[in-house]
Design an enzyme around this catalytic site. Structure first.
Site, mmCIF file in Angstrom:
data_model
loop_
_atom_site.group_PDB
_atom_site.id
_atom_site.type_symbol
_atom_site.label_atom_id
_atom_site.label_comp_id
_atom_site.label_asym_id
_atom_site.label_seq_id
_atom_site.Cartn_x
_atom_site.Cartn_y
_atom_site.Cartn_z
ATOM 1 N N GLU A 1 0.811 -1.239 0.000
ATOM 2 C CA GLU A 1 0.000 0.000 0.000
ATOM 3 C C GLU A 1 0.837 1.277 0.000
ATOM 4 O OE1 GLU A 1 -2.661 -0.379 3.340
ATOM 5 O OE2 GLU A 1 -3.625 -2.157 2.526
ATOM 6 N N ASP B 1 -11.724 -10.677 0.485
ATOM 7 C CA ASP B 1 -12.917 -10.894 1.304
ATOM 8 C C ASP B 1 -14.004 -10.008 0.733
ATOM 9 O OD1 ASP B 1 -12.058 -8.416 2.350
ATOM 10 O OD2 ASP B 1 -11.698 -9.170 4.375
ATOM 11 N N GLU C 1 -5.703 -10.984 -0.716
ATOM 12 C CA GLU C 1 -6.402 -10.738 0.565
ATOM 13 C C GLU C 1 -7.905 -10.693 0.366
ATOM 14 O OE1 GLU C 1 -4.906 -7.350 2.745
ATOM 15 O OE2 GLU C 1 -2.829 -7.772 2.208
ATOM 16 N N ASN D 1 2.120 -5.066 -3.176
ATOM 17 C CA ASN D 1 0.766 -5.499 -2.798
ATOM 18 C C ASN D 1 -0.098 -4.276 -2.478
ATOM 19 O OD1 ASN D 1 -0.950 -7.802 -2.023
ATOM 20 N ND2 ASN D 1 -0.754 -7.052 0.087
ATOM 21 N N HIS E 1 -10.146 -6.557 -1.374
ATOM 22 C CA HIS E 1 -11.104 -6.381 -0.271
ATOM 23 C C HIS E 1 -12.339 -5.721 -0.879
ATOM 24 C CE1 HIS E 1 -8.447 -7.516 2.973
ATOM 25 N NE2 HIS E 1 -7.506 -6.728 2.487
HETATM 26 C C1 XIL Z 1 -5.172 -6.173 9.028
HETATM 27 C C2 XIL Z 1 -5.410 -7.336 9.983
HETATM 28 O O1 XIL Z 1 -6.361 -8.213 9.419
HETATM 29 C C3 XIL Z 1 -5.898 -6.811 11.308
HETATM 30 O O2 XIL Z 1 -5.992 -7.874 12.257
HETATM 31 C C4 XIL Z 1 -4.937 -5.741 11.836
HETATM 32 O O3 XIL Z 1 -5.467 -5.176 13.004
HETATM 33 C C5 XIL Z 1 -4.728 -4.649 10.791
HETATM 34 O O4 XIL Z 1 -4.290 -5.235 9.577
HETATM 35 N N1 XIL Z 1 -4.499 -4.765 4.155
HETATM 36 C C6 XIL Z 1 -3.393 -5.470 4.562
HETATM 37 C C7 XIL Z 1 -3.440 -6.285 5.787
HETATM 38 O O5 XIL Z 1 -2.391 -5.499 3.828
HETATM 39 O O6 XIL Z 1 -2.200 -6.374 6.442
HETATM 40 C C8 XIL Z 1 -4.498 -5.769 6.753
HETATM 41 O O7 XIL Z 1 -4.588 -6.681 7.850
HETATM 42 C C9 XIL Z 1 -5.821 -5.623 6.045
HETATM 43 C C10 XIL Z 1 -5.708 -4.630 4.917
#
Ligand code: XIL
Length: 372
Positions: free
Chosen positions: A166, A275, A273, A207, A243
């Site tokens: 990010e 969801d 990632e 990423n 996401h």
């Molecule tokens: C999130 C975790 O799921 C949480 O438990 C933590 O509090 C914060 O980070 N993008 C990412 C991940 O690259 O590392 C993040 O994970 C979610 C968003």
């Protein structure tokens, strides 16, 4: 003669049984007559692909059902938090590999790969780093030491790393992070070069979220990656976090086009990632719950399943390397928190909170099998 045919038949049966469920653990009593179990990892393997999930290492230690499903269904894992900067280097120069090592041991025992996550991010930084008032030279030394120490520790065990996570904000501007401020825009190229030096075999990823389809942010990320590649920065691939929200689905064709243009830069693509929240972004921010009445919930879960189908289908069509979700059970999703109570507020994953398979799970199975 008869005996020889029987032996060949027996060996062939054994061969096909083990191919049908590659990497799955067979019980010692598994015999030539065992029926291959249809698992996500077996299906993914037949497409020469990885299917995986982020892992909550605490749940892995305490919850047997969680560990059982994890070991059976997936062939790649990502630590959700335990390899982040604050977790792994809680004090300057003091590294804590305990939890990361536990995950790696589990992965090895179940013949899974590990995606390391992550080295450079603007979040999950330890206090000593945020409050350290370090000079540019000091920050460079800190980051190089961090990447080198962690990568050497996991050399040969963690084969893929999200080196930079990010770096671009929602509007396509470079994120104003501790790294960008302290080192300058070059921190990205430096991080990749240090990582490559530490473990030349590892596959190194950029990423990010919101870069799955076509749009302002994905154009900026595309240009950034093109620039890095043209300067010979050792970057192997790009992770599309994915996401998503049921209220804001992506066009599958758009995602395929974006994946293909990234691949044309010579990069591998992974979904890293995924969801699918049942809430809007605003509802998440304000702590509003997902719908609880049966009718709305069923229709939300059906929409969610379609989105899982579309993204896996895009991944298959664009020949991406991996399809990784940010957890697999709603029981431990990072979105299951509304800031006020600990009631169940979201359900973005493929198993519900009591480990029942959701429509999204079936959608993935059908997509792998080519049945829509
Ligand atoms: C999130 C975790 O799921 C949480 O438990 C933590 O509090 C914060 O980070 N993008 C990412 C991940 O690259 O590392 C993040 O994970 C979610 C968003």
């Amino acid at each position: 003669m008869k005996y020889r045919y029987a032996t060949i038949l027996f060996l062939l049966t054994l061969f096909f049984c083990s191919c049908a469920t590659p990497g799955t653990t067979h019980s010692p009593s598994a015999s030539a007559t065992a029926v291959p179990i249809m698992t996500l990892r077996g299906l993914a393997q037949s497409h020469n692909m990885l299917v995986g999930t982020a892992v909550n290492v605490e749940a892995l230690g305490n919850d047997k059902t969680y560990a059982d499903i994890l070991g059976k269904q997936f062939n790649v894992v990502t630590p959700e938090n335990v390899m982040k900067f604050d977790a792994i280097e809680p004090q300057q120069g003091v590294y804590d590999f305990t939890k990361g090592d536990a995950l790696v041991a589990f992965a090895q025992a179940h013949h899974m790969q590990v995606r390391g996550h992550n080295f450079v991010w603007y979040q999950s930084l330890p206090k000593w780093l945020i409050n350290g008032n370090f000079t540019k030279a000091q920050l460079m030394a800190i980051l190089k030491d961090h990447i080198t120490t962690v990568m050497k520790h996991y050399k040969g065990k963690v084969t893929m790393w999200d080196v930079v996570n990010e770096a671009v904000d929602d509007n396509g501007k470079m994120i104003d992070s501790l790294w960008a401020r302290g080192i300058g825009a070059d921190y990205i190229a430096m991080a990749f070069r240090w990582a490559h030096e530490a473990d030349p075999q590892a596959h190194l990823f950029y990423n990010d979220y919101g870069t799955e389809g076509m749009g302002t942010k994905s154009n900026v990320v595309y240009n950034l990656l093109q620039d890095l590649k043209s300067h010979g920065v050792p970057i192997y691939g790009v992770g599309l976090q994915t996401h998503l929200h049921i209220t804001d689905p992506l066009q599958e064709q758009d995602v395929i086009s974006n994946m293909r243009r990234l691949e044309n830069l010579g990069l591998k693509v992974q979904i890293t990632e995924m969801d699918v929240s049942l809430r809007t972004h605003e509802e998440i921010q304000s702590g509003q719950s997902m719908p609880h009445d049966q009718q709305s919930l069923q229709s939300a879960l059906a929409k969610q399943a379609t989105i899982y189908h579309d993204m896996l289908d895009a991944c298959l069509q664009a020949a991406c390397e991996a399809f990784v979700m940010w957890g697999f059970t709603d029981r431990y999703t990072w979105l299951n928190w509304n800031g006020f109570t600990d009631t169940h507020v979201d359900a973005p994953l493929i198993y519900d909170e009591i480990y029942q398979r959701k429509p999204a799970f079936n959608a993935l199975v059908n997509t792998f099998r080519g049945v829509s």
